[in-house]
Motif scaffolding. Sequence first.
Motif, PDB file in Angstrom:
ATOM      1  N   TYR A  65       0.839  -1.192   0.000  1.00 40.52           N
ATOM      2  CA  TYR A  65       0.000   0.000   0.000  1.00 40.52           C
ATOM      3  C   TYR A  65       0.878   1.248   0.000  1.00 40.52           C
ATOM      4  O   TYR A  65       1.826   1.359   0.778  1.00 40.52           O
ATOM      5  CB  TYR A  65      -0.943  -0.004   1.200  1.00 40.52           C
ATOM      6  CG  TYR A  65      -2.018  -1.044   1.071  1.00 40.52           C
ATOM      7  CD1 TYR A  65      -3.239  -0.745   0.488  1.00 40.52           C
ATOM      8  CD2 TYR A  65      -1.791  -2.351   1.503  1.00 40.52           C
ATOM      9  CE1 TYR A  65      -4.217  -1.713   0.349  1.00 40.52           C
ATOM     10  CE2 TYR A  65      -2.759  -3.325   1.369  1.00 40.52           C
ATOM     11  CZ  TYR A  65      -3.972  -2.990   0.790  1.00 40.52           C
ATOM     12  OH  TYR A  65      -4.938  -3.970   0.645  1.00 40.52           O
ATOM     13  N   ASP A  78       1.497   5.600  -0.169  1.00 38.38           N
ATOM     14  CA  ASP A  78       1.044   6.773   0.590  1.00 38.38           C
ATOM     15  C   ASP A  78      -0.093   7.530  -0.098  1.00 38.38           C
ATOM     16  O   ASP A  78      -0.813   8.283   0.538  1.00 38.38           O
ATOM     17  CB  ASP A  78       2.227   7.729   0.816  1.00 38.38           C
ATOM     18  CG  ASP A  78       3.275   7.127   1.737  1.00 38.38           C
ATOM     19  OD1 ASP A  78       2.907   6.244   2.539  1.00 38.38           O
ATOM     20  OD2 ASP A  78       4.448   7.519   1.637  1.00 38.38           O
ATOM     21  N   ASN A  79      -0.255   7.335  -1.404  1.00 41.04           N
ATOM     22  CA  ASN A  79      -1.291   8.062  -2.148  1.00 41.04           C
ATOM     23  C   ASN A  79      -2.571   7.238  -2.307  1.00 41.04           C
ATOM     24  O   ASN A  79      -3.327   7.413  -3.267  1.00 41.04           O
ATOM     25  CB  ASN A  79      -0.770   8.482  -3.514  1.00 41.04           C
ATOM     26  CG  ASN A  79      -0.307   7.297  -4.350  1.00 41.04           C
ATOM     27  OD1 ASN A  79      -0.293   6.171  -3.859  1.00 41.04           O
ATOM     28  ND2 ASN A  79       0.077   7.546  -5.582  1.00 41.04           N
ATOM     29  N   ASP A  80      -2.811   6.309  -1.368  1.00 37.94           N
ATOM     30  CA  ASP A  80      -4.020   5.479  -1.344  1.00 37.94           C
ATOM     31  C   ASP A  80      -4.119   4.550  -2.550  1.00 37.94           C
ATOM     32  O   ASP A  80      -5.220   4.134  -2.938  1.00 37.94           O
ATOM     33  CB  ASP A  80      -5.289   6.345  -1.254  1.00 37.94           C
ATOM     34  CG  ASP A  80      -5.391   7.051   0.089  1.00 37.94           C
ATOM     35  OD1 ASP A  80      -4.900   6.489   1.081  1.00 37.94           O
ATOM     36  OD2 ASP A  80      -5.946   8.167   0.141  1.00 37.94           O
ATOM     37  N   THR A  81      -2.977   4.230  -3.166  1.00 32.23           N
ATOM     38  CA  THR A  81      -2.943   3.196  -4.192  1.00 32.23           C
ATOM     39  C   THR A  81      -2.086   2.048  -3.646  1.00 32.23           C
ATOM     40  O   THR A  81      -1.528   2.127  -2.560  1.00 32.23           O
ATOM     41  CB  THR A  81      -2.339   3.724  -5.499  1.00 32.23           C
ATOM     42  OG1 THR A  81      -0.967   4.091  -5.274  1.00 32.23           O
ATOM     43  CG2 THR A  81      -3.116   4.916  -6.019  1.00 32.23           C
ATOM     44  N   TYR A  82      -2.003   0.988  -4.401  1.00 34.37           N
ATOM     45  CA  TYR A  82      -1.154  -0.122  -3.994  1.00 34.37           C
ATOM     46  C   TYR A  82      -0.498  -0.711  -5.232  1.00 34.37           C
ATOM     47  O   TYR A  82      -1.007  -0.622  -6.353  1.00 34.37           O
ATOM     48  CB  TYR A  82      -1.938  -1.197  -3.235  1.00 34.37           C
ATOM     49  CG  TYR A  82      -3.213  -1.641  -3.911  1.00 34.37           C
ATOM     50  CD1 TYR A  82      -3.190  -2.606  -4.902  1.00 34.37           C
ATOM     51  CD2 TYR A  82      -4.438  -1.076  -3.563  1.00 34.37           C
ATOM     52  CE1 TYR A  82      -4.354  -3.003  -5.527  1.00 34.37           C
ATOM     53  CE2 TYR A  82      -5.610  -1.457  -4.187  1.00 34.37           C
ATOM     54  CZ  TYR A  82      -5.559  -2.433  -5.168  1.00 34.37           C
ATOM     55  OH  TYR A  82      -6.711  -2.813  -5.793  1.00 34.37           O
TER      56      TYR A  82
END
Length: 368
Positions: A311, A313-317
């Motif tokens: 995961y 930091d920009n809410d992606t993975y």
Amino acid sequence: LKLIIMKTFYPFLMLFVSIFTNAQVTPTLYNNLGTDWLYTTFLDKNTNQLYLCYFEQGTIKKINLNTPNSPSSTVISGLSYPTDITVINNKLYVLEGTSSLVDDMPIPNTGTLSNFDLSITNPPKNVLYNNLNAPMRMAAGNGFVITDENTIDTEDPDDYGQQIISKWSITGAPQKTILLTREWQNSDPLNQAFEHFEVVGNFMYANSYYYNNNDFFHKYNLQNLTLEQTSHVFTETSEPYFSNAPFTFGIYEDHFFYSNGSGPGSNFRTPLSSPEITTLTQNYSYNEQGVYFYEWEFDAQGNAYLLGEVYNDNDTYTVFVFKYTKEQLLSTQKLSEKQNIAIFPNPTKSALNFSQELYDIRVLDMSG
């Protein structure tokens, strides 16, 4: 590390030190698959192609494991929410969960089981079975596949109710045999739905969905259609990073290899016939981000390939493929011979101290 010796049973103990544990190993980063959400995989051992199932895209891709970091190529597109895949005799079998979603839940009785002939460019879809009810999992045997179907919970439309495990013929006349009916929200672990299942020979192995903090491995005899409860029982702990309850698993050389579904970066092995657990890797991270492992695949040489999500930091993975060699998966070393471990006092009649943390300590008195 301190071990308390119970005086009632051991008034005076001369310790014969024999400490065995599995050396924790680090998986190798093998491929970066980017930020598209990958649902499941299947490794064709004959070609060493890893097939990738993208649920939301409706696409099946593949990568060549003979070449690390090889780019993916599209095999099939235009599918409707594929949930699982397998390859048998150069045919790709695809389980599609539904024709569409409503409020993120599948439309009942719109799932299908189909195959595609991989020897043909742009192969057409051959539908084997339709009107399946929200299927999610598939496992292949000799001339059959096993899938589940899942009813929608009438009291809670955002959840599943029953899980029905069925055996479907993929050769000869169409045939369906219902094997088991399970419950997703059941407080009894022996009746909980299966999170994942695999077929090996005449047996289906499965782990129960860990509801109410318990998880089991099960063994189902496909010849006499009986569920044989195994000795494997797992209990969730209050510290999820140290829990060893399984999420998904693979089977190789009479061992379960599985990942912890409650915390990042932990992988384990346990024999099919024994509840003894060995930690392979614990709390592994990549670029200081926790890796959540899922989907185990084994090649013909016994090397394991795992999906891992990191995961961002920009809410992606980002999805990666990690590799364990066969030697890493099965290696065991005797720590008292391999490392300089101080053990004191010896003899003792109260407490025994070790100079470092250990995972498996066996204490014997003089009578064995």
